[in-house]
Design a protein around this motif. Structure first.
Motif, PDB file in Angstrom:
ATOM      1  N   VAL A  78      94.410 -50.499   8.365  1.00 29.69           N
ATOM      2  CA  VAL A  78      94.802 -50.026   7.040  1.00 29.69           C
ATOM      3  C   VAL A  78      95.590 -51.110   6.316  1.00 29.69           C
ATOM      4  CG1 VAL A  78      96.061 -48.274   5.741  1.00 29.69           C
ATOM      5  CG2 VAL A  78      94.826 -47.631   7.813  1.00 29.69           C
ATOM      6  N   SER A  79      96.540 -51.724   7.010  1.00 31.40           N
ATOM      7  CA  SER A  79      97.361 -52.775   6.398  1.00 31.40           C
ATOM      8  C   SER A  79      96.501 -53.933   5.919  1.00 31.40           C
ATOM      9  CB  SER A  79      98.410 -53.280   7.401  1.00 31.40           C
ATOM     10  OG  SER A  79      99.274 -52.243   7.790  1.00 31.40           O
ATOM     11  N   SER A  80      95.528 -54.317   6.725  1.00 27.27           N
ATOM     12  CA  SER A  80      94.643 -55.422   6.353  1.00 27.27           C
ATOM     13  C   SER A  80      93.792 -55.055   5.137  1.00 27.27           C
ATOM     14  CB  SER A  80      93.743 -55.798   7.530  1.00 27.27           C
ATOM     15  OG  SER A  80      94.499 -56.223   8.633  1.00 27.27           O
ATOM     16  N   THR A  81      93.337 -53.818   5.095  1.00 34.67           N
ATOM     17  CA  THR A  81      92.537 -53.370   3.964  1.00 34.67           C
ATOM     18  C   THR A  81      93.342 -53.384   2.679  1.00 34.67           C
ATOM     19  OG1 THR A  81      91.172 -51.978   5.401  1.00 34.67           O
ATOM     20  CG2 THR A  81      91.177 -51.448   3.054  1.00 34.67           C
ATOM     21  N   VAL A  82      94.570 -52.900   2.742  1.00 36.79           N
ATOM     22  CA  VAL A  82      95.443 -52.888   1.569  1.00 36.79           C
ATOM     23  C   VAL A  82      95.699 -54.318   1.087  1.00 36.79           C
ATOM     24  CG1 VAL A  82      97.793 -52.400   0.762  1.00 36.79           C
ATOM     25  CG2 VAL A  82      96.556 -50.694   2.115  1.00 36.79           C
ATOM     26  N   GLU A  83      96.042 -55.183   2.006  1.00 36.40           N
ATOM     27  CA  GLU A  83      96.351 -56.569   1.665  1.00 36.40           C
ATOM     28  C   GLU A  83      95.149 -57.260   1.018  1.00 36.40           C
ATOM     29  OE1 GLU A  83      99.047 -59.220   4.214  1.00 36.40           O
ATOM     30  OE2 GLU A  83      97.027 -59.838   4.793  1.00 36.40           O
ATOM     31  N   TYR A  84      93.974 -57.071   1.596  1.00 36.79           N
ATOM     32  CA  TYR A  84      92.765 -57.698   1.060  1.00 36.79           C
ATOM     33  C   TYR A  84      92.420 -57.142  -0.315  1.00 36.79           C
ATOM     34  CZ  TYR A  84      88.069 -59.637   0.825  1.00 36.79           C
ATOM     35  OH  TYR A  84      86.955 -60.325   0.432  1.00 36.79           O
ATOM     36  N   ALA A  85      92.541 -55.831  -0.466  1.00 39.57           N
ATOM     37  CA  ALA A  85      92.208 -55.209  -1.746  1.00 39.57           C
ATOM     38  C   ALA A  85      93.085 -55.738  -2.865  1.00 39.57           C
ATOM     39  CB  ALA A  85      92.350 -53.688  -1.644  1.00 39.57           C
ATOM     40  N   VAL A  86      94.374 -55.902  -2.591  1.00 39.50           N
ATOM     41  CA  VAL A  86      95.315 -56.329  -3.624  1.00 39.50           C
ATOM     42  C   VAL A  86      95.228 -57.834  -3.876  1.00 39.50           C
ATOM     43  CG1 VAL A  86      97.767 -56.533  -4.218  1.00 39.50           C
ATOM     44  CG2 VAL A  86      96.894 -54.421  -3.191  1.00 39.50           C
ATOM     45  N   LEU A  87      95.267 -58.632  -2.805  1.00 41.48           N
ATOM     46  CA  LEU A  87      95.369 -60.080  -2.971  1.00 41.48           C
ATOM     47  C   LEU A  87      94.027 -60.776  -3.169  1.00 41.48           C
ATOM     48  CD1 LEU A  87      98.176 -60.904  -0.376  1.00 41.48           C
ATOM     49  CD2 LEU A  87      98.369 -60.471  -2.834  1.00 41.48           C
ATOM     50  N   ALA A  88      92.983 -60.289  -2.523  1.00 46.52           N
ATOM     51  CA  ALA A  88      91.682 -60.952  -2.643  1.00 46.52           C
ATOM     52  C   ALA A  88      90.825 -60.343  -3.756  1.00 46.52           C
ATOM     53  CB  ALA A  88      90.927 -60.875  -1.314  1.00 46.52           C
ATOM     54  N   LEU A  89      90.885 -59.017  -3.904  1.00 46.73           N
ATOM     55  CA  LEU A  89      90.021 -58.349  -4.880  1.00 46.73           C
ATOM     56  C   LEU A  89      90.729 -58.024  -6.189  1.00 46.73           C
ATOM     57  CD1 LEU A  89      88.121 -55.884  -2.504  1.00 46.73           C
ATOM     58  CD2 LEU A  89      87.406 -58.158  -3.286  1.00 46.73           C
ATOM     59  N   GLY A  90      92.060 -58.124  -6.196  1.00 44.30           N
ATOM     60  CA  GLY A  90      92.793 -57.872  -7.429  1.00 44.30           C
ATOM     61  C   GLY A  90      92.814 -56.428  -7.871  1.00 44.30           C
ATOM     62  N   VAL A  91      92.722 -55.512  -6.921  1.00 41.52           N
ATOM     63  CA  VAL A  91      92.759 -54.087  -7.255  1.00 41.52           C
ATOM     64  C   VAL A  91      94.107 -53.729  -7.885  1.00 41.52           C
ATOM     65  CG1 VAL A  91      92.924 -51.788  -6.211  1.00 41.52           C
ATOM     66  CG2 VAL A  91      91.043 -53.308  -5.584  1.00 41.52           C
ATOM     67  N   ARG A  92      94.071 -52.966  -8.950  1.00 40.59           N
ATOM     68  CA  ARG A  92      95.298 -52.619  -9.678  1.00 40.59           C
ATOM     69  C   ARG A  92      95.655 -51.140  -9.586  1.00 40.59           C
ATOM     70  NH1 ARG A  92      96.463 -56.859 -13.493  1.00 40.59           N
ATOM     71  NH2 ARG A  92      97.707 -55.411 -14.727  1.00 40.59           N
ATOM     72  N   ASP A  93      94.779 -50.325  -8.994  1.00 42.69           N
ATOM     73  CA  ASP A  93      95.058 -48.908  -8.800  1.00 42.69           C
ATOM     74  C   ASP A  93      94.777 -48.542  -7.349  1.00 42.69           C
ATOM     75  OD1 ASP A  93      95.524 -47.436 -11.580  1.00 42.69           O
ATOM     76  OD2 ASP A  93      93.998 -48.997 -11.888  1.00 42.69           O
ATOM     77  N   ILE A  94      95.750 -47.887  -6.713  1.00 42.00           N
ATOM     78  CA  ILE A  94      95.596 -47.458  -5.328  1.00 42.00           C
ATOM     79  C   ILE A  94      95.808 -45.956  -5.271  1.00 42.00           C
ATOM     80  CG2 ILE A  94      96.375 -47.731  -2.947  1.00 42.00           C
ATOM     81  CD1 ILE A  94      97.471 -50.459  -3.679  1.00 42.00           C
ATOM     82  N   ILE A  95      94.840 -45.263  -4.678  1.00 40.87           N
ATOM     83  CA  ILE A  95      94.874 -43.807  -4.594  1.00 40.87           C
ATOM     84  C   ILE A  95      95.008 -43.380  -3.135  1.00 40.87           C
ATOM     85  CG2 ILE A  95      93.636 -41.668  -5.121  1.00 40.87           C
ATOM     86  CD1 ILE A  95      91.870 -43.548  -7.013  1.00 40.87           C
TER      87      ILE A  95
END
Length: 231
Positions: A78-95
């Motif tokens: 989960v931690s790796s997924t969150v980190e990748y989503a934010v830093l690599a993909l630039g996701v701005r909304d987390i649900i």
């Protein structure tokens, strides 16, 4: 299983050919998902189905109880997924998305059911705060009500855990990330959103502002501190 395999063939023969442009764009340009959804692994709650999402729209992480462990140096999926989503993909909304009739939440209400499932019991320790709030904050709640309460309090707890992740904390401080808490009522076919201002879940309606657990906006705590005079 034969039925599921038949659906794979249907995808190959019907779905993919009818969406060639979309898949070609995704294969060439890569992904730019609009949001990260952390949801329960329950087979009845399908994020893409609920949001009517197309391939490429959502970055999804599913696990028992829609849990986000607090940040730690030990690696985790989960931690790796969150980190990748934010830093690599630039996701701005987390649900963070929970739901009614959740088996994981039922296990928190009836911990004796986990006697033969030590791994599940260990995983659900990340939801003990929700269990405690439900037990002591709603002592008169009946059994079916308590499961719903735990599920909602668990969403609140996991959002708090999410904020301990450095990538998320930085995004929040920069005003680049919004956090959302959703509760899917399977029986009613409705989605409730956590309102960060009231602390309550409210129905999401197309004629009302979207309830947001934490809206995007700069948060610079140090700006409130008095300046230290130079020597």
């Amino acid at each position: 299983m034969n039925e599921l395999i038949g659906r794979v063939f249907h995808f190959e023969k019907q779905v993919f050919p009818s969406n060639l442009d979309l898949y070609a764009k995704l294969a060439t340009d890569g992904q730019s998902p609009k949001a990260l959804m952390i949801s329960c692994a329950d087979s009845r709650v399908v994020p893409e189905h609920i949001m009517q999402a197309q391939p490429g729209d959502l970055f999804v992480c599913r696990n028992a109880g829609n849990i986000v462990p607090p940040f730690a140096t030990a690696n985790g999926g989960v931690s790796s997924t969150v980190e990748y989503a934010v830093l690599a993909l630039g996701v701005r909304d987390i649900i963070v998305c929970g739901h009614s009739d959740c088996g994981a939440m039922k296990a928190l209400v009836h911990p004796e059911s986990l006697d033969t499932m030590p791994n599940v019991a260990a995983w659900l320790r990340h939801s003990h705060a929700a269990q405690r709030v439900a037990a002591e904050g709603y002592p008169e709640a009946e059994d079916h009500q308590r499961v719903r309460i735990v599920a909602m309090e668990n969403i609140v707890a996991q959002i708090a855990h999410l904020r301990t992740h450095p990538s998320v904390a930085l995004g929040i401080a920069r005003g680049e990330i919004s956090l959302h808490g959703w509760f899917v009522d399977i029986h009613a076919g409705a989605v409730l959103g956590l309102d960060g201002e009231t602390g309550r879940f409210a129905p999401m309606r197309d004629d009302r502002p979207l309830p947001v657990a934490l809206a995007a906006g700069p948060r610079r705590a140090a700006d409130t501190l008095p300046l230290v005079a130079a020597e």
